[in-house]
Write a protein that holds these residues in place. Structure first.
Motif, PDB file in Angstrom:
ATOM      1  N   PRO A   9       0.804  -1.222   0.000  1.00  0.00           N
ATOM      2  CA  PRO A   9       0.000   0.000   0.000  1.00  0.00           C
ATOM      3  C   PRO A   9       0.839   1.275   0.000  1.00  0.00           C
ATOM      4  CG  PRO A   9      -0.049  -1.013   2.156  1.00  0.00           C
ATOM      5  CD  PRO A   9       0.685  -1.958   1.258  1.00  0.00           C
ATOM      6  N   THR A  10       2.057   1.215   0.539  1.00  0.00           N
ATOM      7  CA  THR A  10       2.900   2.402   0.576  1.00  0.00           C
ATOM      8  C   THR A  10       4.332   2.043   0.209  1.00  0.00           C
ATOM      9  OG1 THR A  10       3.398   2.137   2.921  1.00  0.00           O
ATOM     10  CG2 THR A  10       1.495   3.502   2.371  1.00  0.00           C
ATOM     11  N   CYS A  23       2.275  -5.062  -9.011  1.00  0.00           N
ATOM     12  CA  CYS A  23       0.839  -5.293  -9.160  1.00  0.00           C
ATOM     13  C   CYS A  23       0.636  -6.728  -9.608  1.00  0.00           C
ATOM     14  CB  CYS A  23       0.291  -4.322 -10.209  1.00  0.00           C
ATOM     15  SG  CYS A  23      -1.399  -4.603 -10.716  1.00  0.00           S
ATOM     16  N   VAL A  87      -0.418   8.513  -5.640  1.00  0.00           N
ATOM     17  CA  VAL A  87      -0.908   7.137  -5.587  1.00  0.00           C
ATOM     18  C   VAL A  87      -0.838   6.566  -6.994  1.00  0.00           C
ATOM     19  CG1 VAL A  87      -2.839   5.622  -5.025  1.00  0.00           C
ATOM     20  CG2 VAL A  87      -2.462   7.711  -3.680  1.00  0.00           C
ATOM     21  N   LYS A 104      -6.154  -1.303  -5.614  1.00  0.00           N
ATOM     22  CA  LYS A 104      -6.293  -0.318  -4.554  1.00  0.00           C
ATOM     23  C   LYS A 104      -5.243   0.784  -4.603  1.00  0.00           C
ATOM     24  CE  LYS A 104      -8.715  -3.132  -1.151  1.00  0.00           C
ATOM     25  NZ  LYS A 104      -8.717  -3.612   0.252  1.00  0.00           N
ATOM     26  N   THR A 106      -0.868   2.062  -4.770  1.00  0.00           N
ATOM     27  CA  THR A 106       0.305   2.186  -3.911  1.00  0.00           C
ATOM     28  C   THR A 106       0.633   3.662  -3.779  1.00  0.00           C
ATOM     29  OG1 THR A 106       1.300   0.051  -4.448  1.00  0.00           O
ATOM     30  CG2 THR A 106       2.794   1.782  -3.753  1.00  0.00           C
ATOM     31  N   THR A 107       0.778   4.118  -2.535  1.00  0.00           N
ATOM     32  CA  THR A 107       1.148   5.510  -2.294  1.00  0.00           C
ATOM     33  C   THR A 107       2.668   5.609  -2.279  1.00  0.00           C
ATOM     34  OG1 THR A 107      -0.849   5.894  -0.991  1.00  0.00           O
ATOM     35  CG2 THR A 107       0.977   7.444  -0.715  1.00  0.00           C
TER      36      THR A 107
ATOM     37  N   GLY B  40      -9.477   5.922  -0.749  1.00  0.00           N
ATOM     38  CA  GLY B  40      -8.537   4.829  -0.566  1.00  0.00           C
ATOM     39  C   GLY B  40      -8.695   3.669  -1.537  1.00  0.00           C
ATOM     40  N   GLN B  41      -9.642   3.802  -2.443  1.00  0.00           N
ATOM     41  CA  GLN B  41      -9.886   2.727  -3.406  1.00  0.00           C
ATOM     42  C   GLN B  41      -9.563   3.169  -4.823  1.00  0.00           C
ATOM     43  OE1 GLN B  41     -11.003  -0.346  -2.219  1.00  0.00           O
ATOM     44  NE2 GLN B  41     -10.701   0.636  -0.235  1.00  0.00           N
TER      45      GLN B  41
END
Lengths: 112, 112
Positions: A9-10, A23, A87, A104, A106-107, B40-41
């Motif tokens: 996610p980050t 991904c 993101v 969803k 990745t930040t 967030g999505q």
């Protein structure tokens, strides 16, 4: 079902480093993939795309790699800059011209 | 500006009211897509048009949602009897050949 997911996610990197965003996709029939960058409050911005008959495509400072055997996609950003902070989403297109399926995101945070 | 434009950029409405959003695609783009994005999505596909024909609408979230593209140029997305759960970013994208989809800045809807 059909879905596209991202491994992390980050991601935090230093300015000048190379970044790799991963991904995984689930639909083996998908023949087209896109990476988007989305800054806060803005719509997704097209970065680079790749079709399933290729395994690598390069743009300006970005490279997308596609591994159909393990259904994996990655975005490599060379010499990451603070302006790259955003993101990042990968999206798959099971059928040309129809809906994109997004994960969803990745930040990416780039510190100078 | 030759990109996809959306209007309004922000909309605050009270529960139960109807809202309508407009999207102007890139000139010459014959395909137009609507997506919804919650915090967030990744974007979630709603519907799309090829010229004035709506080719996919089964993903519209309920019968309160409808979209039109009467002359094959701009499109509108209407939500009737809004609910708090409708609060989200509504994104429009367009494409010419059905592959690269370019997004607009989105309309941020807040239902109070």
């Amino acid at each position: 079902g059909e879905s596209v997911g991202l491994h992390l996610p980050t991601l935090s990197v230093q300015e000048g480093d190379n970044s790799i965003i991963n991904c995984a996709y689930s639909n083996s029939a998908s023949d087209y993939f896109i990476w988007y960058k989305q800054e806060s409050g803005k719509g997704p911005q097209f970065i680079i795309d790749i079709r399933s008959n290729m395994d690598k495509r390069q743009g300006q400072r970005v490279t997308v790699l596609l591994n159909k055997t393990v259904k994996h996609l990655s975005l490599q950003i060379a010499a990451t800059q603070p302006g790259d902070s955003a993101v990042y989403f990968c999206a798959e297109n099971p059928q040309a011209g129809t809906a994109l399926i997004f994960g969803k995101g990745t930040t990416l945070s780039v510190s100078s | 500006d030759t990109g996809v434009s959306q209007d309004p950029r922000h909309k605050i409405t009270k529960r139960g009211q109807n809202v309508t959003f407009r999207c102007d695609p890139i000139s010459e783009h014959n395909r137009l897509y609507w997506y919804r994005q919650t915090l967030g999505q990744g974007p979630e596909f709603l519907t799309y048009f090829q010229n004035e024909a709506q080719l996919e609408k089964s993903r519209l979230l309920s019968d309160r949602f409808s979209a039109e593209r009467p002359k094959g140029s701009f499109s509108t997305l209407e939500i009737q009897r809004t609910e708090q759960g409708d609060s989200a970013m509504y994104l429009c994208a367009s494409s010419y050949r059905g592959y690269e989809q370019y997004f607009g800045p989105g309309t941020r809807l807040t239902v109070t």
